[in-house]
Design an enzyme around this catalytic site. Sequence first.
Site, PDB file in Angstrom:
ATOM      1  CG  ASP A 274      -2.084   0.794   0.970  1.00  0.00           C
ATOM      2  OD1 ASP A 274      -2.270   1.766  -0.113  1.00  0.00           O
ATOM      3  OD2 ASP A 274      -3.225   0.515   1.501  1.00  0.00           O
TER       4      ASP A 274
HETATM    5  C1  NOJ Z   1      -4.032   3.763   0.196  1.00  0.00           C
HETATM    6  C2  NOJ Z   1      -5.419   3.036   0.168  1.00  0.00           C
HETATM    7  O1  NOJ Z   1      -5.092   2.324   1.422  1.00  0.00           O
HETATM    8  C3  NOJ Z   1      -5.339   1.799  -0.840  1.00  0.00           C
HETATM    9  O2  NOJ Z   1      -6.555   1.245  -0.651  1.00  0.00           O
HETATM   10  C4  NOJ Z   1      -5.234   2.611  -2.366  1.00  0.00           C
HETATM   11  O3  NOJ Z   1      -5.279   1.607  -3.352  1.00  0.00           O
HETATM   12  C5  NOJ Z   1      -3.750   3.368  -2.394  1.00  0.00           C
HETATM   13  N1  NOJ Z   1      -3.844   4.205  -1.274  1.00  0.00           N
HETATM   14  C6  NOJ Z   1      -4.057   4.106  -3.332  1.00  0.00           C
HETATM   15  O4  NOJ Z   1      -4.521   5.027  -3.615  1.00  0.00           O
END
Ligand code: NOJ
Length: 745
Positions: A274
């Site tokens: 993430d």
């Molecule tokens: C953080 C989020 O937790 C995740 O779900 C998301 O896909 C990413 N950012 C990218 O935006």
Amino acid sequence: MRPETGDSRQPVAERAISAELADRVAALMARMSLEDKIAQMALVQAGEGSPIESLGDEIRSGRVGAVLNLVDRDAVNELQRIAIEESALGIPLLFGRDVIHGFQTILPLPLGQAASWNPEVVRAGARVAAQEAARAGVNWTFAPMVDIARDPRWGRVAESLGEDVFLAGHLARAMVAGFQGESLSDPGSIAACAKHFAGYGTSESGRDYATTNIPDNELHNVYLPPFKACIDQGAASLMTSFSDLDGIPASAHSGLLRDVLRDQWAFEGIVVSDWESIPQLSIHGLTADDREAAIAAANAGVELEMASDTYARHLAAAVQSGHVSLATIDTAVARILRLKFELGLFEAPYAQAADDPEAAQQTALQVARKAALQSMVLLVNRNDLLPLDAGRIKKLALIGPLADDAYEQLGTWIFDGDPTLSVSALDGIRELLGGQVEIAHLPVLETSRSRDLADIDAAVAAVHAADATVLFLGEEAILSGEAHSRADIDLPGAQVQLVRRLHAVGKPLIAVILAGRPLTLSNIVDEVDAILYAWHPGSMGGPAIADLLFGIASPSGKLPVTFPRAVGQIPLYYNARNTGKPPLPETVVQIDDIPVRAPQTSFGMSAFHLDVDHTPLFCFGHGLSYTRFEYSNLQVSPAQIRPGESVQISVDLRNCGRRGAEEILQLYVRDPVASITRPVRELKGFERVRVEPGQTVRVEFRLSTDDLKFYNRQRGWVLEPGRFQVWVGGDSNSNLAGEFQLIDA
Ligand code: NOJ
């Protein structure tokens, strides 16, 4: 019976890798230096300003494998051209984006889609989202989110498919199927990403990113199976969670990423971190610095680093020093390249506009409208107040902050959503009723959070004058979603006071609630006569609300989450395990019934709070209709089965009302005695069926013994002989019961 490793209820993932594809990957890798390979592991953010200027040179020199958050088709195509024509190896780029519930056209929130209990609606929604996104150059989405969510305070409950492992798993599969289509290389297909591996949804007290505490039993029986379901569907990728599981943050959790994902499940897709979750390993306190973090994540099995650059800065040296093996890098890069081949990027790398944009838009809006219609849940309908009879209404009062807000009805995660496509409830109702009805629209509160009730007198007068009043209440989009958790989940602002003031008028009130989570509605449930829960319904929320209010269609959604009476009851979910002292009515005491200076006693007491009824306000699976369904004649056949066999459970469903409607039948199972205690009920089947007035249909479910397996303390999936109870009904409280025996081979 002997424990098995892996979840043997499903076939092992098969994303068949042909010899030809393996050869292409190997041939390409033979030409790559270590630096070229590590570059493929970078998912780089398209910064502010011109992406061609900021990323062009890096791509040209082969330093980037994937780009995040670029949705301008011309810019995407130009960067892709640079990668293919001007970089030494000519490897195309992945373009990733959060396409969560639609792209330009917005579908209901995933939680709302889950309330449709309709895999086909979910698949079709993901398909149009994929097609729109692919036209903008996106070839990889970060969805579905399959974190089981049992805490409505958590802002990301909006993005979840609810609290139930069976429902979420089925709908997640449908979403993957929609995004990825028949083939990843089809023009309208994009790669899916099941996230967040694993346990994110159970962050303490619903605070986003907080620690999770998940015993093995829950991890394997509840939190992991939806990921396995996505893998079985062929999901191309998985994203790690921000959270820490038992002392190991997920982006370094080799127990999850290697033992479960690769060894037990044989997952051959890619794992992406993430956002900056690799450097965050040091903030968690697992590693001392970025170098250690990069080593920990790479060794755990994270193949692509999102947004941060610890891999780019440290992996080459880590390979040279022997802290990360070349084999680890090679495996990661082979998987990434394979996905690029599977997406057809070497043959057809460029995004293209729709042949007929107008037709494509109309199709997407129709899909969004059907999804919105099926996602709304009729929670309360006293005296059959709904549907309204348009022919008998001359004056209609539409009151509240969310009656006419094309933007807020879209909900969270709508980076590319086009609010100009949205039709508000006010517009939907106007369109349906034409000019025949006089509509008084009074927001009273400027936003869902406003406290200023200065305009209340006009609303009171409008209610007095109207033949029917509908209140549009709830939460703005920004009050749920990532990092938008709430400790108090009552209607925000002065909405409760608004309801009370209008209730005092003494005329029937209908509430339509637009929200990103289950709200605690105890303080308004007796002040209104009907509640239609619309979630954030997306672009076509307005027409869907109009159709349901005026009976063009009957509500058919069912809750994919339990609605608590009070925050203090959380977590409250239907498939809990029993206690030794379950809260039977005769063992429950309310705070006002306790005599002053009553002596302390625990005899005859049970698991409840003194100050709130022990039941939920609305149970999992609840949802009313404009007709009345009767369930009867439940039969279980045969009465005994052996491992490998199946049992048929059938029931009569009769429509006793005066209109045709759809009902979602739900099958629940309990294993009353097992080597570990099992949930009081577990959903094991559901079916959406249309029944005409007076008609009775017989509906059959088939349960295989694989459906009865669970993960036990010997760390394996087991099937234990004994008695199994079953229930079929319209919600998780049904008492139409049967049973069968599983006997040993
Ligand atoms: C953080 C989020 O937790 C995740 O779900 C998301 O896909 C990413 N950012 C990218 O935006």
